[in-house]
Design an enzyme around this catalytic site. Structure first.
Site, PDB file in Angstrom:
ATOM      1  N   ASP A  14       1.097   3.389 -16.582  1.00  0.00           N
ATOM      2  CA  ASP A  14       1.258   4.823 -16.329  1.00  0.00           C
ATOM      3  C   ASP A  14       2.696   5.294 -16.472  1.00  0.00           C
ATOM      4  OD1 ASP A  14      -1.407   4.988 -15.881  1.00  0.00           O
ATOM      5  OD2 ASP A  14      -1.273   5.159 -13.703  1.00  0.00           O
ATOM      6  N   ARG A  74       8.382   4.473  -0.299  1.00  0.00           N
ATOM      7  CA  ARG A  74       8.637   5.685  -1.088  1.00  0.00           C
ATOM      8  C   ARG A  74       9.971   6.349  -0.756  1.00  0.00           C
ATOM      9  NH1 ARG A  74       5.435   2.887  -3.419  1.00  0.00           N
ATOM     10  NH2 ARG A  74       3.458   3.618  -4.263  1.00  0.00           N
ATOM     11  N   ASP A  86       1.135   9.149  -2.106  1.00  0.00           N
ATOM     12  CA  ASP A  86       2.451   8.805  -2.649  1.00  0.00           C
ATOM     13  C   ASP A  86       3.129   9.996  -3.320  1.00  0.00           C
ATOM     14  OD1 ASP A  86       2.517   6.188  -1.708  1.00  0.00           O
ATOM     15  OD2 ASP A  86       1.230   5.488  -3.338  1.00  0.00           O
ATOM     16  N   SER A  97      -6.073  -0.900  -7.802  1.00  0.00           N
ATOM     17  CA  SER A  97      -4.765  -0.261  -7.812  1.00  0.00           C
ATOM     18  C   SER A  97      -3.959  -0.897  -6.680  1.00  0.00           C
ATOM     19  CB  SER A  97      -4.927   1.240  -7.585  1.00  0.00           C
ATOM     20  OG  SER A  97      -3.695   1.773  -7.173  1.00  0.00           O
TER      21      SER A  97
HETATM   22  N1  ARG Z   1      -3.283   4.511   1.234  1.00  0.00           N
HETATM   23  C1  ARG Z   1      -2.034   3.847   1.373  1.00  0.00           C
HETATM   24  C2  ARG Z   1      -0.957   4.858   1.675  1.00  0.00           C
HETATM   25  O1  ARG Z   1      -1.131   5.993   1.411  1.00  0.00           O
HETATM   26  C3  ARG Z   1      -1.700   2.991   0.190  1.00  0.00           C
HETATM   27  C4  ARG Z   1      -1.300   3.674  -1.076  1.00  0.00           C
HETATM   28  C5  ARG Z   1      -1.128   2.691  -2.152  1.00  0.00           C
HETATM   29  N2  ARG Z   1      -0.630   3.273  -3.337  1.00  0.00           N
HETATM   30  C6  ARG Z   1      -1.074   2.919  -4.537  1.00  0.00           C
HETATM   31  N3  ARG Z   1      -0.535   3.549  -5.536  1.00  0.00           N
HETATM   32  N4  ARG Z   1      -1.990   2.020  -4.731  1.00  0.00           N
HETATM   33  O2  ARG Z   1       0.056   4.515   2.184  1.00  0.00           O
END
Ligand code: ARG
Length: 409
Positions: free
Chosen positions: A14, A99, A128, A179
């Protein structure tokens, strides 16, 4: 003049496609920034060089790699430990903590390169994007935030085709099963077979918590003012300590979470997490607080902790409320010093076997029932009488006690 954009680059499909897409659709000059937050314990310097070259091959004018592992541990994992941070009582904020580290570097790079915007590869469905967008705006409200994957409407197959068309080298093109997002604090797994919340998570999702230990292991975690500083008496920097306890706890199968959580954007999602280091350190830290925090402080802190975790989950790392809560949490940690003995029993059990502190509030003389008792028993009667005086008066005058007895089934 071309727009200059600093893109948070992972080396995956991506963000590689995003480089070219930004060039085409935003007429941008793209500076790719890969931030090492400990996403893969076994990525070597050469691998980061491969990632850097991939960004350049995709069309980036510059590509940089920063090692932010220590920063991630010191400035993000440590505050999360102090705050006993678990979103919805469970999730130790793995992705949510990385992040703001990346955002800090994106904004710094944007300033260095005199960029007009930053960009990230998140879709519109997750948390994210919230953390990147809001995090950036709270550090640099003047910077534009671009999220190509939120607008391009490309399926995975179309992304692969797009990459082929522009000769963008990509790692593996085979069907991705999940993912995955990973850093020092653990691993988050979404999509694929686990999208059915009733279905058992297939064994292949687990990589950090495969049981290899055959015997129980004990480890003593030393804390100073809420910060883990040693394992079995060996002083370690926070990043090494997190990595090491993660390996140890993971080898006993501890650290798995299977949950349905509430994303900020209103979606419930089924998540698998592997976070042996985070969960082991949180268990140990909370236990040491039981021993060292004065009751009112302890109870009040427990009320604020869910709020801290929510703020971080929802992208408010740099917000004024989060900063104010940090000040409270930091003050609370002054005497959270001592050791916790964790016993890890395969498969997957971690319990506190013992704890001690030079500043423990546990007083054996007060607690004991044996002859060394120092408690003034005669004080109890009057204290308890006054404690119950209000309800006794109420019961006598308003006769509610009788009604409660009459209401028996
Ligand atoms: N749901 C979790 C969070 O919001 C994990 C996110 C994981 N991100 C990903 N791009 N797979 O913190």
């Amino acid at each position: 003049m071309a727009k200059r954009v600093v893109l948070a680059y992972s080396g995956g499909l991506d963000t590689s496609v995003a480089v070219r897409w930004l060039m085409e659709h935003e007429r941008a000059e793209v500076i790719a920034l890969a931030v090492d937050v400990g996403q893969s314990a076994d990525l070597e310097a050469e691998d980061w060089e491969v990632i850097r070259n991939r960004a350049l091959a995709a069309g980036a004018v510059e590509a940089e790699v920063v090692d932010a592992r220590r920063e991630m541990a010191e400035d993000f994992c440590v505050p999360a430990i102090k705050a006993n941070a678990r979103y919805e009582g469970k999730y130790p904020l793995v992705s949510a903590l990385s992040r703001p580290v990346i955002v800090r570097h994106l904004v710094a790079a944007a300033r260095r390169h005199r960029a007009d915007a930053v960009a990230h590869g998140c879709t519109g469905k997750g948390n994210d994007q919230v953390r990147f967008d809001v995090g950036t705006r709270s550090l640099a409200p003047d910077l534009e935030v671009l999220a190509p994957a939120r607008v391009w409407g490309l399926s995975r197959e179309q992304c692969v085709e797009y990459a082929a068309k522009w000769d963008i080298p990509i790692g593996q093109t085979k069907e991705k099963l999940y993912s995955i997002d990973e850093n020092l604090w653990g691993k988050a797994i979404e999509c694929g077979a686990i999208e059915d919340p009733w279905a058992d998570a297939p064994n292949d999702v687990y990589t950090l918590t495969r049981v290899t230990a055959t015997e129980p292991v004990e480890v003593v975690v030393g804390f100073e003012s809420g910060v883990p500083v040693s394992l079995d008496g060996r002083a370690l920097g926070p990043d090494e300590l997190v990595t090491e306890i993660g390996r140890l706890a993971g080898s006993t199968g501890f650290g798995r979470l299977d949950m349905v959580e509430n994303r900020r954007v209103g979606i419930k999602s089924r998540e698998i997490y592997e976070c042996p280091a985070a969960l082991a350190l949180l268990v140990a830290h909370a236990d040491l607080e039981d021993l060292t925090l004065e009751r009112d402080l302890h109870h009040e802190k427990a009320r604020l902790e869910p709020r801290w975790a929510e703020l971080v989950y929802e992208g408010m790392w740099f917000s004024p409320l989060k900063r104010a809560l940090d000040a409270f949490v930091d003050e609370s940690q002054r005497h959270v010093t001592g050791e916790v003995r964790l016993r890890l029993e395969p498969p997957g059990v971690c319990r506190v076997a013992g704890r001690r502190s030079p500043v423990a509030l546990y007083d054996h003389g007060l607690a004991t029932y044996d002859a060394t008792d120092t408690f003034r028993h005669q004080d109890a009667e009057g204290f308890v009488r006054l404690w119950g005086l209000g309800v006794a008066t109420w019961a006598a005058r308003q006769n509610v006690g009788d009604q409660a007895i009459d209401a028996r089934p």
